[in-house]
Write a protein that holds these residues in place. Sequence first.
Motif, PDB file in Angstrom:
ATOM      1  N   SER A 213       0.759  -1.192  -0.125  1.00  0.00           N
ATOM      2  CA  SER A 213       0.089   0.083  -0.013  1.00  0.00           C
ATOM      3  C   SER A 213       0.982   1.204  -0.092  1.00  0.00           C
ATOM      4  O   SER A 213       0.527   2.280  -0.733  1.00  0.00           O
ATOM      5  CB  SER A 213      -0.954   0.053   1.220  1.00  0.00           C
ATOM      6  OG  SER A 213      -0.355   0.053   2.475  1.00  0.00           O
ATOM      7  N   VAL A 214       2.031   1.231   0.656  1.00  0.00           N
ATOM      8  CA  VAL A 214       2.777   2.326   0.838  1.00  0.00           C
ATOM      9  C   VAL A 214       3.659   2.514  -0.382  1.00  0.00           C
ATOM     10  O   VAL A 214       3.822   3.527  -1.188  1.00  0.00           O
ATOM     11  CB  VAL A 214       3.723   2.396   2.018  1.00  0.00           C
ATOM     12  CG1 VAL A 214       4.785   3.704   2.050  1.00  0.00           C
ATOM     13  CG2 VAL A 214       2.834   2.394   3.160  1.00  0.00           C
ATOM     14  N   LYS A 215       4.094   1.508  -1.082  1.00  0.00           N
ATOM     15  CA  LYS A 215       4.553   1.416  -2.369  1.00  0.00           C
ATOM     16  C   LYS A 215       3.956   2.138  -3.435  1.00  0.00           C
ATOM     17  O   LYS A 215       4.426   2.717  -4.410  1.00  0.00           O
ATOM     18  CB  LYS A 215       5.243   0.142  -2.613  1.00  0.00           C
ATOM     19  CG  LYS A 215       6.152   0.059  -3.884  1.00  0.00           C
ATOM     20  CD  LYS A 215       7.404   0.949  -3.563  1.00  0.00           C
ATOM     21  CE  LYS A 215       8.498   0.844  -4.893  1.00  0.00           C
ATOM     22  NZ  LYS A 215       9.530   1.800  -4.852  1.00  0.00           N
ATOM     23  N   ALA A 237       0.815   7.770   2.384  1.00  0.00           N
ATOM     24  CA  ALA A 237       0.458   7.134   3.263  1.00  0.00           C
ATOM     25  C   ALA A 237      -0.127   5.593   2.717  1.00  0.00           C
ATOM     26  O   ALA A 237      -0.608   5.579   1.722  1.00  0.00           O
ATOM     27  CB  ALA A 237      -0.858   7.855   3.783  1.00  0.00           C
ATOM     28  N   GLY A 238       0.318   4.666   3.546  1.00  0.00           N
ATOM     29  CA  GLY A 238      -0.332   3.438   3.373  1.00  0.00           C
ATOM     30  C   GLY A 238      -1.378   2.866   4.426  1.00  0.00           C
ATOM     31  O   GLY A 238      -1.105   3.036   5.317  1.00  0.00           O
ATOM     32  N   ARG A 239      -2.645   2.226   4.053  1.00  0.00           N
ATOM     33  CA  ARG A 239      -3.691   1.890   4.969  1.00  0.00           C
ATOM     34  C   ARG A 239      -3.526   0.306   4.824  1.00  0.00           C
ATOM     35  O   ARG A 239      -4.445  -0.067   5.636  1.00  0.00           O
ATOM     36  CB  ARG A 239      -4.797   2.455   4.858  1.00  0.00           C
ATOM     37  CG  ARG A 239      -4.644   4.099   4.923  1.00  0.00           C
ATOM     38  CD  ARG A 239      -4.086   4.592   6.014  1.00  0.00           C
ATOM     39  NE  ARG A 239      -4.984   4.358   7.156  1.00  0.00           N
ATOM     40  CZ  ARG A 239      -5.883   5.088   7.717  1.00  0.00           C
ATOM     41  NH1 ARG A 239      -6.300   6.432   7.092  1.00  0.00           N
ATOM     42  NH2 ARG A 239      -6.949   4.807   8.889  1.00  0.00           N
ATOM     43  N   ALA A 240      -2.748  -0.479   4.180  1.00  0.00           N
ATOM     44  CA  ALA A 240      -2.941  -1.727   4.031  1.00  0.00           C
ATOM     45  C   ALA A 240      -4.566  -2.241   3.747  1.00  0.00           C
ATOM     46  O   ALA A 240      -5.014  -1.755   2.988  1.00  0.00           O
ATOM     47  CB  ALA A 240      -2.402  -2.613   5.048  1.00  0.00           C
ATOM     48  N   ASP A 241      -4.978  -3.121   4.456  1.00  0.00           N
ATOM     49  CA  ASP A 241      -6.299  -3.641   4.443  1.00  0.00           C
ATOM     50  C   ASP A 241      -6.960  -3.476   5.552  1.00  0.00           C
ATOM     51  O   ASP A 241      -8.164  -4.093   5.758  1.00  0.00           O
ATOM     52  CB  ASP A 241      -6.401  -5.341   3.989  1.00  0.00           C
ATOM     53  CG  ASP A 241      -5.666  -5.926   5.236  1.00  0.00           C
ATOM     54  OD1 ASP A 241      -6.387  -6.930   5.732  1.00  0.00           O
ATOM     55  OD2 ASP A 241      -4.393  -5.642   5.339  1.00  0.00           O
ATOM     56  N   TYR A 242      -6.779  -2.409   6.231  1.00  0.00           N
ATOM     57  CA  TYR A 242      -7.408  -2.062   7.674  1.00  0.00           C
ATOM     58  C   TYR A 242      -8.532  -1.288   7.567  1.00  0.00           C
ATOM     59  O   TYR A 242      -8.983  -0.938   8.577  1.00  0.00           O
ATOM     60  CB  TYR A 242      -6.217  -1.819   8.403  1.00  0.00           C
ATOM     61  CG  TYR A 242      -5.310  -2.888   8.912  1.00  0.00           C
ATOM     62  CD1 TYR A 242      -5.534  -4.016   9.681  1.00  0.00           C
ATOM     63  CD2 TYR A 242      -4.056  -2.962   8.350  1.00  0.00           C
ATOM     64  CE1 TYR A 242      -4.806  -5.183  10.036  1.00  0.00           C
ATOM     65  CE2 TYR A 242      -3.217  -4.022   8.589  1.00  0.00           C
ATOM     66  CZ  TYR A 242      -3.489  -5.245   9.356  1.00  0.00           C
ATOM     67  OH  TYR A 242      -2.898  -6.055   9.855  1.00  0.00           O
ATOM     68  N   VAL A 243      -8.577  -0.509   6.526  1.00  0.00           N
ATOM     69  CA  VAL A 243      -9.575   0.397   6.252  1.00  0.00           C
ATOM     70  C   VAL A 243     -10.510   0.184   4.906  1.00  0.00           C
ATOM     71  O   VAL A 243     -10.560   0.745   3.830  1.00  0.00           O
ATOM     72  CB  VAL A 243      -9.327   1.792   6.386  1.00  0.00           C
ATOM     73  CG1 VAL A 243     -10.641   2.740   6.248  1.00  0.00           C
ATOM     74  CG2 VAL A 243      -8.187   2.263   7.187  1.00  0.00           C
ATOM     75  N   PRO A 244     -11.128  -1.250   5.038  1.00  0.00           N
ATOM     76  CA  PRO A 244     -12.087  -1.677   3.820  1.00  0.00           C
ATOM     77  C   PRO A 244     -13.369  -0.689   3.806  1.00  0.00           C
ATOM     78  O   PRO A 244     -13.878  -0.281   4.537  1.00  0.00           O
ATOM     79  CB  PRO A 244     -12.397  -3.095   4.297  1.00  0.00           C
ATOM     80  CG  PRO A 244     -12.457  -2.920   5.852  1.00  0.00           C
ATOM     81  CD  PRO A 244     -11.153  -2.052   6.159  1.00  0.00           C
TER      82      PRO A 244
END
Length: 286
Positions: A213-215, A237-244
């Motif tokens: 996500s950051v990349k 900013a990267g949020r990965a899969d934590y804010v679907p």
Amino acid sequence: MKKLLILAVSSSLLLASCVSKKEYANLEAQYKNTKDLLNTATVKLNSCLTDRAAAEARATSLQERLADMKQTNQDLIQSSKDLTMLTSKGATNLEKSLESLKEKDLKISRLQDALTKKDSVTLALVTSFKREVGINDPDIEINVEKSVVFISIADKLLFKSGSYNVTTRAREVLAKVAKVVNGKPDFECMVEGHTDNVPYNKGGVLEDNWDLSVKRSTSIIRVLQDLGVNPSQLIAAGRADYVPLVANDSPENRSKNRRTRIVVLPKIDQFYDMIEKEMKNLSEGN
């Protein structure tokens, strides 16, 4: 008084032996008259003594009432002075309170004006984005939340699956975004990368969805920078899969959650500078 009566009786007896009956009768009549006068005088004396005692009691009561009235008068005078002082202080405090309320109202009014101005700028920014980017594209969503502009772009428009290399089509969309951002040098642009919950396992320098996500965020930032956007305006900013957006329970929903969100907002320090300037103007009476 008794002695006088005895003396009179003795005299009468003595005279009775020495005087005639006529004289005796006269003396006896005088004695009776004297006795009546004495009784009358005694009654009047007792009445006078009673009246005197009553008068003295009334005088004492009146003096006590007078003393109470004098004390009450003094208390009323003091209360009047205290009330006048309190009223004066109350008026002063009320005036200060009113002035304070006026100042607060003025501060609130100026802050509302500042927020309204900020909202007006935000609305103009939204209009620019919708016109430049093209709201009709189903993979691009533009909205406003709490005076902040959000541009959400589906990952299928930006990247290939599991990749952080920006596609050619994405460069066309980002060129439109860059055009609007370049016209707003007082705004910042935060790029948020979002993934689904499928673990990243392609190896290389990326370990997980956080890295991916950051990349992806930094890849888009580099494109925006190449398109002339000032780097000082850009935030990665990267949020990965934590804010679907939705539950990751189907391929369609996972596709919705894989997205990049570009957040365009006024620079916070400039916004607070504007508020501080208004506060300074208020303190200086401007």
